[in-house]
Every structure is written in structure tokens, then in C-alpha cells.
Design a protein around this motif. Structure first.
Motif, PDB file in Angstrom:
ATOM      1  N   ASN A 243       0.824  -1.216   0.000  1.00  0.00           N
ATOM      2  CA  ASN A 243       0.000   0.000   0.000  1.00  0.00           C
ATOM      3  C   ASN A 243       0.855   1.262   0.000  1.00  0.00           C
ATOM      4  O   ASN A 243       0.558   2.232  -0.707  1.00  0.00           O
ATOM      5  CB  ASN A 243      -0.945   0.013   1.197  1.00  0.00           C
ATOM      6  N   GLU A 244       1.917   1.248   0.793  1.00  0.00           N
ATOM      7  CA  GLU A 244       2.791   2.414   0.861  1.00  0.00           C
ATOM      8  C   GLU A 244       3.582   2.586  -0.433  1.00  0.00           C
ATOM      9  O   GLU A 244       3.828   3.712  -0.879  1.00  0.00           O
ATOM     10  CB  GLU A 244       3.728   2.287   2.065  1.00  0.00           C
ATOM     11  N   GLN A 247       1.301   4.155  -2.984  1.00  0.00           N
ATOM     12  CA  GLN A 247       1.111   5.573  -2.710  1.00  0.00           C
ATOM     13  C   GLN A 247       2.221   6.404  -3.349  1.00  0.00           C
ATOM     14  O   GLN A 247       1.963   7.422  -3.995  1.00  0.00           O
ATOM     15  CB  GLN A 247       1.070   5.810  -1.201  1.00  0.00           C
ATOM     16  N   TRP A 261       4.282  10.816  -7.798  1.00  0.00           N
ATOM     17  CA  TRP A 261       4.162  11.550  -6.548  1.00  0.00           C
ATOM     18  C   TRP A 261       5.480  11.538  -5.773  1.00  0.00           C
ATOM     19  O   TRP A 261       5.880  12.557  -5.200  1.00  0.00           O
ATOM     20  CB  TRP A 261       3.036  10.964  -5.697  1.00  0.00           C
ATOM     21  N   TRP A 292       1.961  11.072   2.852  1.00  0.00           N
ATOM     22  CA  TRP A 292       0.510  10.878   2.764  1.00  0.00           C
ATOM     23  C   TRP A 292      -0.212  12.216   2.765  1.00  0.00           C
ATOM     24  O   TRP A 292      -1.389  12.289   3.119  1.00  0.00           O
ATOM     25  CB  TRP A 292       0.027  10.009   3.928  1.00  0.00           C
ATOM     26  N   LYS A 295      -3.713  11.599  -0.724  1.00  0.00           N
ATOM     27  CA  LYS A 295      -3.813  10.151  -0.920  1.00  0.00           C
ATOM     28  C   LYS A 295      -4.184   9.811  -2.358  1.00  0.00           C
ATOM     29  O   LYS A 295      -5.027  10.453  -2.970  1.00  0.00           O
ATOM     30  CB  LYS A 295      -4.848   9.555   0.037  1.00  0.00           C
ATOM     31  N   ALA A 296      -3.521   8.776  -2.867  1.00  0.00           N
ATOM     32  CA  ALA A 296      -3.801   8.291  -4.219  1.00  0.00           C
ATOM     33  C   ALA A 296      -4.970   7.326  -4.200  1.00  0.00           C
ATOM     34  O   ALA A 296      -5.233   6.672  -3.186  1.00  0.00           O
ATOM     35  CB  ALA A 296      -2.569   7.594  -4.783  1.00  0.00           C
ATOM     36  N   GLU A 297      -5.656   7.252  -5.306  1.00  0.00           N
ATOM     37  CA  GLU A 297      -6.743   6.284  -5.480  1.00  0.00           C
ATOM     38  C   GLU A 297      -6.465   5.480  -6.742  1.00  0.00           C
ATOM     39  O   GLU A 297      -6.383   6.046  -7.829  1.00  0.00           O
ATOM     40  CB  GLU A 297      -8.089   7.009  -5.596  1.00  0.00           C
TER      41      GLU A 297
END
Length: 387
Positions: A243-244, A247, A261, A292, A295-297
Motif C-alpha cells: 500500500n505504501e 502511494q 508523486w 501521505w 492520498k492516491a486512489e
């Protein structure tokens, strides 16, 4: 065993007595048993299982601090994810938040034709009562943005309870009639009297977050901070965490330009670090973008959200007094910056930033579609046209 007198109460070990109660003990020849730790006497003043169940918990009082978006709340979520929602209460401090909100207050309640005044417990009292009622479970009071409210005024006398002994209980007690009554009403099995002092039990921990870049907020004095563990949340991610990793690898696309990012965040943070060193203002370093911060989606950061959150922060806060250090010098206001961003993309940033080294070009949908046409598609289109 300690024997002390304070605030009108006699303390023997962890038991609290008024003068009258102490005289009754002496007249009943029970004081000798108490001094020899007879459990039958201790049960009159403390939970019968205090020395057993509560002792299995090691409480903590920790403030997590760091730059905006570094993952302070996530850190707390990770530490408390194994307990149910009933075992934690989350509050947010702000300039209007008061001791009455935190502890509780007496409010009017309509009961038929009558109006009664009853004590409505606040977040602190509710979590304290729950912890005392269930000594075998851990409980957590989570305070977001602890320095955005006047912490000293909000805590008030509860500040005294933050000193913990080696057994996890508060080293000192406070007297509060409203909290005491709420405990006696909700947890009668504790056998408390109106004179029993309030302490934090070992199964109640406190977590808080503090944003180091916030301006115009209340400072935490040294006496208050000394009673907490302070832990800096590093502005990095664990690339082994999927997850990180997603991101940081998320992309922002605008005006046929695209950038990761991670590249944007680290490049801008480098500029902030350089300006901080040049100006000698260590506070500017706290303006860095957290991993963070936005936040990305599904691996994408929306360009509109990016403009309204990241660009606005850089314009209004991080580079408030030196826009020309990071943006094109002829941009006069944020409205113009945002409009030009949607038209020119990351070209709104000055050459000094070094963002251009990380930009890649994206093609309009119409061009992309024509490029993906295969020879078979062409033949098919030719046949259709002949028909």
C-alpha cells in the motif's frame, strides 16, 4: 506502606479515607488489618481485582509528531487496530474545545414536564469509566491535533494524573465529584465512596498527534510534554509494504504531462530544505510534504485535488513569502497559478525546482487511440469502406 494526608483525605497505600471513615476503621479495630494489607479491607476501597487484572497492562502516553501527511494518525491506527471501537475514543482538539467538553458538564434534560440537570460525561470520563469497568481489556484515548487546542486548560487538574507509577496507576489522585459520581453509578462493584480519589488505571493509554508545521496554535509547555513520550514519525514509507509503495508510485497527470508523486514530493522537499538552510529558519523544514499529504486512489492522484490541496499549501503556507523561489515569477496570485497549472501543467514551477527532469509526456486520447490502431484494424476498415 505509605500513610499520607492531602486535600482532606488520608491515603493508606492506594486507599483513600475521609477523617470520619478513618475513625470508623480505628473504632472497629480494622486499621491493623489494613496496614498488613488484608484484602478484605482493600476491597472496601478499590476494585477487588485491581492488583491482579490491571497489572497485566503496561500503559503508554505518547505524542506522535511530524510534518503534515507523514502518517501520524496511521501510526496510531496500526497500534490500536487489534481492539474494538468500544475500546477507544478519538477526539480532536481545537481552539473552541474546553475542559467541559473533555471531562463533561452538567446540562439540562427535559423529563416530561420537568427539567433536570444531569452530568453528561465527556470523552475522558467515558473512556476512564470503561477502563475501570473492564480491567482485563486495554483502552485508548486518542487526541488528534493536541496542540491546536489549549491543552493545559483542556486537561486542567487531569494533568496531575499523567504522572504514572511503576504499577501503571497514576502516582497522584485528584478529587472530582462529577467523575466520582459517574464511576460509582456505572461501576458500583468498585465500592467507591464519595471521597475516593480519581486515578488513571494501567489499562488506559493515551495517544496524541501533533503537526509540527502548524502556525497560530497553542504551544505545549515543558511540564506537559515531560509527562509524555515524544516520537517523531519519519517522513518515509516502507517500500516492502504494498500500500505504501503504491502511494509513492502514484502519478499526477495534467496538460499532457505526468509525474510520480514520489519524485514530486522529494524534489519539492529538497527545495524546502535548501531554503531552510539559506534563511536559517529551521521552522521552514517543518513545511515539507508528507508522504501521505494527499492520498492516491488506484495509483492516481486527481489533478484537481492536487491543485486545491498541494499547490494551495505550497502557495499559502510553505512558500508564502517567497513564491518566486518555486513558481514562475510572473504569477501574481493563487487563482492565476491554478488556471495556468491546468493549461501548462508543471511548467508553472520555476527552473530552479528541477521537476522537469522527472516529467514524462502523455498524449491526448485521440492521438493515443490512432497510434494503437493495428494493421488488422486498417484492413478491416478498408474492407468496410469497399463494401
Amino acid at each position: 506502606m505509605n500513610f499520607t494526608f492531602s486535600n482532606g483525605l488520608y491515603t493508606i497505600g492506594k486507599n483513600f479515607f475521609s477523617k470520619k471513615e478513618l475513625i470508623d476503621l480505628i473504632q472497629d479495630d480494622l486499621i491493623e488489618n489494613l496496614l498488613t494489607k488484608d484484602e478484605s479491607i482493600i476491597e472496601r476501597k478499590e476494585p477487588s481485582n485491581q492488583n491482579l487484572s490491571y497489572s497485566t497492562h503496561a500503559p503508554t502516553q505518547t505524542i506522535y509528531y511530524g510534518v503534515p501527511g507523514s502518517g501520524k494518525s496511521r501510526k496510531i491506527d496500526e497500534k490500536t487496530k487489534f481492539v474494538s471501537d468500544e475500546q477507544k475514543i478519538r477526539v480532536v482538539f481545537h481552539p473552541e474545545y474546553t475542559n467541559a467538553d473533555f471531562v463533561g458538564q452538567i446540562l439540562p434534560v427535559v423529563d416530561g414536564d420537568a427539567v433536570k440537570y444531569t452530568f453528561k460525561p465527556g470523552a475522558f470520563t467515558r473512556i476512564l469509566v470503561a477502563a475501570l469497568k473492564n480491567p482485563e481489556k486495554p483502552y485508548y484515548l486518542i487526541i488528534e491535533e493536541i496542540n491546536r487546542g489549549n491543552a493545559a486548560a483542556i486537561f486542567g487538574e487531569i494533568f496531575q494524573l499523567l504522572d504514572r507509577g511503576s504499577d501503571g496507576w497514576s502516582s497522584y489522585c485528584i478529587m472530582n465529584d462529577d467523575i466520582n459520581y459517574e464511576i460509582r453509578k456505572t461501576v458500583p462493584e468498585l465500592n467507591w465512596t464519595a471521597n475516593t480519589g480519581i486515578r488513571l488505571p494501567p489499562n488506559l493509554s493515551l495517544y496524541a498527534t501533533m503537526n509540527t508545521s502548524d502556525q497560530n496554535v497553542f504551544t505545549l509547555d515543558n511540564a506537559f510534554q515531560r509527562r509524555w513520550e515524544m516520537e517523531l514519525v519519519q517522513n518515509i514509507v516502507d517500500k516492502n509494504n504494498e500500500n505504501e509503495k503504491k502511494q509513492m508510485e502514484a502519478t499526477i497527470s495534467v496538460a499532457n504531462q505526468k509525474i510520480k508523486w514520489e519524485d514530486f514530493q522529494q524534489t519539492i522537499n529538497s527545495v524546502i530544505g535548501e531554503k531552510s538552510n539559506e534563511s536559517g529558519l529551521s521552522s521552514m523544514e517543518d513545511k515539507r510534504l508528507g508522504c501521505w499529504f494527499i492520498k492516491a486512489e488506484n495509483g492516481v492522484i486527481d489533478e484537481k485535488k492536487f491543485a486545491n490541496k498541494v499547490l494551495k499549501y505550497l502557495w499559502d503556507d510553505a512558500f508564502k513569502f517567497c513564491h518566486q523561489e518555486i513558481f514562475e515569477s510572473d504569477i501574481k496570485n493563487f487563482e492565476e497559478l491554478q488556471k495556468r497549472f491546468f493549461e501548462k501543467g508543471f511548467d508553472v514551477f520555476s527552473e530552479n525546482c528541477g521537476l522537469k527532469d522527472f516529467l514524462s509526456t502523455t498524449q491526448p486520447a485521440s492521438e493515443s487511440k490512432s497510434e494503437t490502431t493495428t494493421p488488422q484494424d486498417s484492413e478491416s476498415q478498408s474492407e468496410n469502406s469497399e463494401q
